[in-house]
Scaffold this motif. Structure first.
Motif, short mmCIF file in Angstrom:
data_model
loop_
_atom_site.label_atom_id
_atom_site.label_comp_id
_atom_site.label_asym_id
_atom_site.label_seq_id
_atom_site.Cartn_x
_atom_site.Cartn_y
_atom_site.Cartn_z
N GLU A 139 0.50 -0.97 -0.10
CA GLU A 139 0.27 -0.08 0.05
C GLU A 139 0.80 1.25 -0.14
O GLU A 139 0.76 2.67 -0.22
CB GLU A 139 -1.14 -0.36 0.98
CG GLU A 139 -2.34 -1.33 1.04
CD GLU A 139 -3.39 -0.58 1.35
OE1 GLU A 139 -3.27 1.00 1.92
OE2 GLU A 139 -4.76 -1.29 1.66
N TYR A 183 -3.31 4.31 7.40
CA TYR A 183 -1.86 3.13 7.13
C TYR A 183 -0.39 3.40 6.22
O TYR A 183 0.39 3.09 6.97
CB TYR A 183 -2.54 2.06 6.77
CG TYR A 183 -1.99 0.61 6.80
CD1 TYR A 183 -1.81 0.43 7.71
CD2 TYR A 183 -2.09 -0.17 5.54
CE1 TYR A 183 -1.66 -0.97 7.57
CE2 TYR A 183 -1.51 -1.51 5.43
CZ TYR A 183 -1.23 -1.93 6.37
OH TYR A 183 -0.14 -3.03 6.04
N VAL A 251 -17.87 -3.88 -2.99
CA VAL A 251 -17.51 -2.44 -2.99
C VAL A 251 -16.89 -1.96 -4.13
O VAL A 251 -15.86 -1.72 -4.46
CB VAL A 251 -16.13 -2.57 -2.04
CG1 VAL A 251 -15.89 -0.99 -1.32
CG2 VAL A 251 -16.65 -3.44 -0.94
N ARG A 258 -6.15 -6.78 -7.47
CA ARG A 258 -5.18 -7.24 -7.55
C ARG A 258 -4.70 -8.39 -7.08
O ARG A 258 -5.42 -9.28 -8.35
CB ARG A 258 -6.05 -7.89 -5.28
CG ARG A 258 -6.93 -6.23 -4.71
CD ARG A 258 -5.50 -5.58 -4.12
NE ARG A 258 -6.42 -4.06 -3.21
CZ ARG A 258 -6.41 -2.98 -4.00
NH1 ARG A 258 -6.93 -3.11 -5.07
NH2 ARG A 258 -7.55 -2.68 -2.68
O1 LIG Z 1 -16.44 -7.76 1.62
C1 LIG Z 1 -15.65 -7.74 1.07
C2 LIG Z 1 -14.15 -6.88 1.64
C3 LIG Z 1 -13.61 -5.97 0.40
N1 LIG Z 1 -13.38 -5.91 -1.02
C4 LIG Z 1 -12.55 -5.03 -1.72
O2 LIG Z 1 -11.70 -6.19 -2.11
C5 LIG Z 1 -10.19 -4.83 -1.69
C6 LIG Z 1 -9.30 -5.93 -1.45
O3 LIG Z 1 -9.22 -6.09 0.40
P1 LIG Z 1 -8.79 -6.29 1.78
O4 LIG Z 1 -9.68 -5.91 2.53
O5 LIG Z 1 -8.17 -7.63 1.47
O6 LIG Z 1 -7.09 -5.42 1.29
P2 LIG Z 1 -7.34 -4.27 0.54
O7 LIG Z 1 -6.06 -5.78 -0.23
O8 LIG Z 1 -7.60 -3.11 0.01
O9 LIG Z 1 -5.27 -3.69 1.12
C7 LIG Z 1 -4.47 -4.50 2.35
O10 LIG Z 1 -3.50 -4.72 1.42
C8 LIG Z 1 -2.27 -4.64 1.87
C9 LIG Z 1 -2.20 -4.43 3.73
O11 LIG Z 1 -1.12 -3.68 4.18
C10 LIG Z 1 -3.27 -4.95 3.74
O12 LIG Z 1 -3.33 -6.44 4.53
C11 LIG Z 1 -4.40 -4.62 3.49
O13 LIG Z 1 -4.58 -2.48 3.63
C12 LIG Z 1 -10.52 -4.33 -2.14
O14 LIG Z 1 -10.41 -3.07 -3.12
C13 LIG Z 1 -11.88 -4.23 -1.55
O15 LIG Z 1 -12.86 -2.48 -1.06
C14 LIG Z 1 -14.78 -6.14 -1.49
O16 LIG Z 1 -15.35 -6.42 -2.43
N2 LIG Z 1 -16.11 -7.30 -0.31
#
Ligand SMILES: O=c1ccn([C@@H]2O[C@H](COP(=O)(O)OP(=O)(O)O[C@H]3OC[C@@H](O)[C@H](O)[C@H]3O)[C@@H](O)[C@H]2O)c(=O)[nH]1
Ligand SMILES: NC(=O)c1ccc[n+]([C@@H]2O[C@H](COP(=O)([O-])OP(=O)(O)OC[C@H]3O[C@@H](n4cnc5c(N)ncnc54)[C@H](O)[C@@H]3O)[C@@H](O)[C@H]2O)c1
Length: 387
Positions: A139, A183, A251, A258
Motif C-alpha cells: 500500500e 496506514y 465494494v 489485486r
Molecule cells: O467484502 C469485501 C471486502 C473487500 N472488498 C474489496 O476487496 C479489495 C481487497 O480488500 P482487502 O480487505 O483484502 O484489502 P486491500 O487489498 O485493499 O488492502 C490490504 O493490502 C495490503 C495490506 O497492507 C493490508 O493487509 C491491507 O491494507 C478492496 O478493493 C476492497 O474494497 C470487497 O469488495 N468486499
C-alpha cells in the motif's frame, strides 16, 4: 529438520535466535511453522495473542519445544521488549493494525500502531547492532500513475504506468480526509526512518512489501472467532459469506484489481531473506505473484466456484451484490486501483519466484475454511433467537 543446510552462496547456515514481534498473527504463524519444521533456528515469539500458534507451543513434547518460546506482551508499553531484542540475532517486526476497515474508522490507532509503536523496535535494533526485517506493505505505492490518465488512454496498457517498482515508483496517496491512507502513510514514514537509520547509523535492515498474501488462518470469521460486527480483509469476508450462504459484497462494483500470492510461497521468500543477510540487507523487496491478477469481482466468482467444489454445495441464486464503499467501510475510504509487483530485485538478490496459481491456492484455503468453520457456522445459525 534438515542438517547441513547451505545459503545461496554455498555457506553453511548457522542456527540463530529470532525475536518475532506479531508472531501470533496470520503471517507470523506460518513463519513460525516453517522455522520449526525446516530450520534449526530459535524463535522468541512476541504477541498479545497466541491462538494461531498454539499447535506449535503445546504439548511440550513437540520436537521443537526448546526452540520456540511465547512472550505475551504489548509492544506499546512493555519494558521487556529491549531485553528480547538484545537476546536475539535478528528481529522481525510484523505487529500492526492492518485491516482496511480500521484505517478510516480508527485512524489514530492505525497511525500509532504502524509508526509510533514500531519506533522503539527500530531504535533498539540500531542501538544494539541487531539486524531488522520490517514488514511494510504494497500500500505504500498507493494508486498507480495510470489511474490518473483518461479512461480511454492507450498509456493505461503500458506497464510503465502501473507496474510497481521498489526503487522508482512514486507513492501516490489521496487527500487527508481520505483517511484510508493513514496506514500507507505511517508505513511509508517508518520505511523512511529505517532507511535513514541504515544510511546514517549503519542499521542492517530489510523491508518487506507484501502484496496480498492469503491462505489459512488469515484474520477471523465474524461471529465465530472474531467480533460479529468486525470487517476482516477480503478473503475472510468472502469466506464468511460463502459459509453462511449469503451473497458476496462487491465494494464499488468490485472493479479494483489485486494480485494474490499463496502464503506458503511468500514464506519461502522470507526464509531466503532470513538466511541470506548479505543478499537481503539494505534492500526493500516486493513479495507477490504478478501472474495471479484479478478484479475483486473475478475473485468473488472464482471463490464461489471453488467453494462449491470443495463443499459439495451448489452456489446461491444471487452470488454477489454491489455495495457502496461508504456503506461498507464508512466515510474516508479510498482504494488502490491495481497492484502488480515488479519482481526484478527479489529475482536478482534471492532468486525467488512464486509457484501457486490463484485457483490452486483458493482450493487449499477454502478447503481449510470449510473444514474449520462449516460446523461452527451451522451451530451458530441454528441457535434459537432469544425472545
Ligand atoms: O467484502 C469485501 C471486502 C473487500 N472488498 C474489496 O476487496 C479489495 C481487497 O480488500 P482487502 O480487505 O483484502 O484489502 P486491500 O487489498 O485493499 O488492502 C490490504 O493490502 C495490503 C495490506 O497492507 C493490508 O493487509 C491491507 O491494507 C478492496 O478493493 C476492497 O474494497 C470487497 O469488495 N468486499
Ligand atoms: N497479509 C498481507 O497480505 C499483508 C499485506 C501487506 C502488509 N502486511 C503486513 O505484514 C504484517 C503482518 O500481517 P498479518 O497479515 O500477519 O496481520 P495480523 O493482524 O494477522 O498479524 C499482526 C499481529 O501483530 C500483533 N500485534 C499488533 N499490535 C501489537 C502490539 N502492540 N504488541 C504485540 N503484538 C501486536 C497482533 O496481535 C497480530 O497477531 C503487518 O505489518 C502488515 O501490515 C501484510
Amino acid at each position: 529438520m534438515a542438517t547441513g543446510r547451505v545459503d545461496l552462496d554455498g555457506n553453511t547456515i548457522k542456527p540463530i535466535t529470532i525475536c518475532m514481534i506479531g508472531a501470533g498473527g496470520f503471517i507470523g504463524s506460518h513463519l513460525c511453522e516453517k522455522l520449526m519444521a525446516d530450520t534449526p533456528h530459535k524463535v522468541l515469539a512476541v504477541d498479545v495473542y497466541n491462538d494461531k500458534i498454539k499447535h506449535l507451543l503445546e504439548p511440550s513434547s513437540l520436537p521443537w519445544a526448546d526452540r520456540i518460546q511465547f512472550h505475551r506482551l504489548n509492544i506499546k508499553n512493555d519494558s521487556r521488549l529491549e531485553g528480547l531484542i538484545r537476546m536475539a540475532d535478528l528481529t522481525i517486526n510484523l505487529a500492526a493494525i492492518c485491516t482496511p476497515a480500521d484505517y478510516n474508522t480508527r485512524p489514530l490507532d492505525t497511525i500509532y500502531s504502524n509508526f509510533i509503536d514500531a519506533l522503539p523496535v527500530v531504535k533498539y535494533c540500531s542501538e544494539n547492532g541487531k539486524r531488522l526485517i520490517h514488514f511494510s506493505t504494497c500500500e505504500v505505492y498507493g494508486k498507480t500513475i495510470g489511474a490518473f490518465l483518461p479512461k480511454d488512454s492507450p498509456l493505461r496498457q503500458d506497464p510503465n504506468y502501473y507496474v510497481l517498482k521498489e526503487d522508482s515508483s512514486p507513492c501516490i496517496f489521496g487527500s487527508i480526509e481520505k483517511q484510508r491512507w493513514s496506514y500507507a502513510c505511517a508505513k511509508q514514514l517508518i520505511e523512511r526512518l529505517i532507511y535513514a537509520e541504515g544510511a546514517e547509523n549503519g542499521l542492517e535492515f530489510t523491508i518487506v512489501r507484501p502484496f496480498n498474501w492469503i491462505g489459512p488462518r488469515m484474520d477471523f470469521i465474524p461471529g465465530i472467532d472474531g467480533p460479529s460486527e468486525g470487517v476482516p480483509r477480503v478473503l475472510a469476508c468472502f469466506s464468511n459469506n460463502l459459509l453462511r450462504r449469503e451473497p458476496l459484497k462487491l465494494v464499488d462494483g468490485g472493479q479494483s484489481q489485486r494480485t494474490f500470492v499463496y502464503i506458503k510461497d511468500a514464506i519461502e521468500a522470507v526464509l531466503l531473506m532470513i538466511e541470506n543477510p548479505a543478499r537481503a540487507n539494505g534492500h526493500i523487496f516486493n513479495v507477490g505473484n504478478p501472474n495471479n491478477e484479478v478484479t475483486v469481482r473475478q475473485l468473488a466468482e472464482m471463490m464461489t466456484q471453488v467453494y462449491s467444489k470443495v463443499s459439495g454445495e451448489s452456489s446461491i441464486e444471487t452470488p454477489t451484490i454491489d455495495v457502496s464503499s461508504k456503506e461498507f467501510y464508512g466515510e474516508g475510504y479510498d482504494d488502490s486501483d491495481k497492484r502488480i509487483p515488479d519482481m526484478t530485485i527479489i529475482n536478482r538478490q534471492l532468486g525467488w519466484n512464486p509457484k501457486t496459481s490463484l485457483w490452486d491456492l483458493l482450493e487449499s484455503t477454502l478447503t481449510y475454511q470449510h473444514r474449520t468453520y462449516a460446523e461452527a457456522i451451522k451451530k451458530a445459525t441454528s441457535k434459537p433467537v432469544a425472545s
